[in-house]
Write a protein that holds these residues in place. Structure first.
Motif, PDB file in Angstrom:
ATOM      1  N   LYS A   1      25.630  38.770  36.689  1.00 37.63           N
ATOM      2  CA  LYS A   1      26.604  38.665  35.599  1.00 37.63           C
ATOM      3  C   LYS A   1      28.002  39.064  36.066  1.00 37.63           C
ATOM      4  O   LYS A   1      29.001  38.458  35.668  1.00 37.63           O
ATOM      5  N   PHE A   2      28.059  40.091  36.924  1.00 35.80           N
ATOM      6  CA  PHE A   2      29.355  40.544  37.428  1.00 35.80           C
ATOM      7  C   PHE A   2      30.066  39.418  38.165  1.00 35.80           C
ATOM      8  O   PHE A   2      31.225  39.098  37.887  1.00 35.80           O
ATOM      9  N   PHE A   3      29.373  38.794  39.119  1.00 33.94           N
ATOM     10  CA  PHE A   3      29.994  37.713  39.884  1.00 33.94           C
ATOM     11  C   PHE A   3      30.204  36.465  39.032  1.00 33.94           C
ATOM     12  O   PHE A   3      31.147  35.700  39.260  1.00 33.94           O
ATOM     13  N   GLY A   4      29.349  36.268  38.035  1.00 31.08           N
ATOM     14  CA  GLY A   4      29.530  35.134  37.140  1.00 31.08           C
ATOM     15  C   GLY A   4      30.813  35.222  36.338  1.00 31.08           C
ATOM     16  O   GLY A   4      31.492  34.218  36.109  1.00 31.08           O
ATOM     17  N   PHE A   5      31.157  36.459  35.917  1.00 34.46           N
ATOM     18  CA  PHE A   5      32.380  36.651  35.138  1.00 34.46           C
ATOM     19  C   PHE A   5      33.628  36.722  36.026  1.00 34.46           C
ATOM     20  O   PHE A   5      34.697  36.253  35.632  1.00 34.46           O
ATOM     21  N   THR A   6      33.503  37.326  37.198  1.00 33.93           N
ATOM     22  CA  THR A   6      34.694  37.578  38.017  1.00 33.93           C
ATOM     23  C   THR A   6      35.050  36.431  38.958  1.00 33.93           C
ATOM     24  O   THR A   6      36.215  36.278  39.316  1.00 33.93           O
ATOM     25  N   THR A   7      34.070  35.637  39.372  1.00 32.09           N
ATOM     26  CA  THR A   7      34.350  34.577  40.347  1.00 32.09           C
ATOM     27  C   THR A   7      35.376  33.555  39.852  1.00 32.09           C
ATOM     28  O   THR A   7      36.316  33.219  40.592  1.00 32.09           O
TER      29      THR A   7
END
Length: 291
Positions: free
Chosen positions: A9-15
């Motif tokens: 979820k972290f990389f999904g939101f920040t990418t």
């Protein structure tokens, strides 16, 4: 109880955000640095010339003039805007109907585009047709009818005042938000200890708003360095480049004189100035806290 956070979820939101930040921030900086080392003129081939464009900057009187004007605008903005916005935020900190109306009025100027701001203030400050000089002449004070814009001296300071007017509402909002984060118990304790209003502001409120101050300083410093639309509307950098800022000089050099690589060198110099001052400011204020 399930954790809301996980790596996917972290990389999904920040990418996506990181992608756009790289494309629209870091990539243009890299392109500017690259072309500043060439003799590119906007079309056709080019050769690498190393630091030739930067060597040219050192002896360019117009560059130093634009740098001086930019620093005058920046210093004028910071000296007026930061204390004035804090004072107004302190006065309007209470949640009252009248205060909210004033906050809205102050914030309205922040929503106006730079070109419109320049046109409005041209109508006010124009030496021959502006409201200020026409009023001074009508009341017999023609000696005070100065060249507020377009002259040899006052234009940068007037742009600094205009920049202050434009950013005042946003800074009031930031100060107000910071003031609201101060625990009421702390302020009550200072009153119990016998602090008056001035002592409360100086010894309690301002130290607790140091992070807010740092954020406002960096934002307004970098913003003042990038002033372009209002200057372009007010004077276009004239007469004879006397009111050029670094951004307007870069624009005129790149798109007017078609010296693309030299314009990129000017933009890189401005970027280095903004980064250097911001990092030094953050370092010394952080060092002060740790000491």
């Amino acid at each position: 109880m399930h954790l809301v956070y996980n790596r996917k979820k972290f990389f999904g939101f920040t990418t996506p955000m990181l992608f756009f930040y790289i494309v629209f921030m870091f990539l243009p900086i890299g392109v500017a640095v690259y072309y500043s080392l060439t003799n590119y003129r906007g079309a056709g081939g080019y050769d690498f010339v190393g630091m030739a464009n930067y060597s040219r900057l050192v002896g360019d009187k117009l560059f130093w003039l634009s740098l001086g004007n930019t620093l005058k605008i920046t210093i004028t903005t910071l000296v007026i805007l930061i204390p004035l916005s804090f004072l107004l935020a302190w006065v309007l900190k209470e949640e009252k109907r009248g205060n909210n109306i004033f906050k809205t009025i102050f914030f309205t100027s922040y929503c106006v585009g730079g070109i419109i701001v320049g046109l409005v203030w041209t109508f006010i400050l124009d030496p021959s047709k502006g409201l200020v000089n026409n009023f001074l002449r009508s009341v017999g004070m023609e000696a005070l009818a100065l060249d507020w814009i377009g002259g040899r001296t006052l234009t940068p300071y007037m742009v600094g005042i205009i920049t202050t007017w434009s950013g005042l509402g946003f800074c009031i909002l930031l100060w107000t938000n910071g003031i609201k984060q101060i625990p009421g118990e702390v302020l009550e304790a200072s009153i119990v200890d016998g602090a008056n209003k001035w002592q409360q502001v100086r010894m309690v409120t301002l130290p607790l708003l140091k992070e807010t101050f740092k954020m406002i300083f960096v934002m307004q410093f970098t913003g003042a360095l990038k002033v372009f639309e209002s200057v372009y509307s007010l004077t276009g950098g004239g007469p004879n480049h006397l009111s050029e800022t670094m951004v307007s000089y870069m624009y005129n050099t790149t798109f007017g004189s078609r010296l693309f690589s030299y314009g990129m060198a000017i933009s890189v110099a401005e970027f280095v100035l903004a980064i250097t001052v911001s990092l030094l400011f953050m370092y010394f204020t952080r060092k002060e806290v740790t000491d």
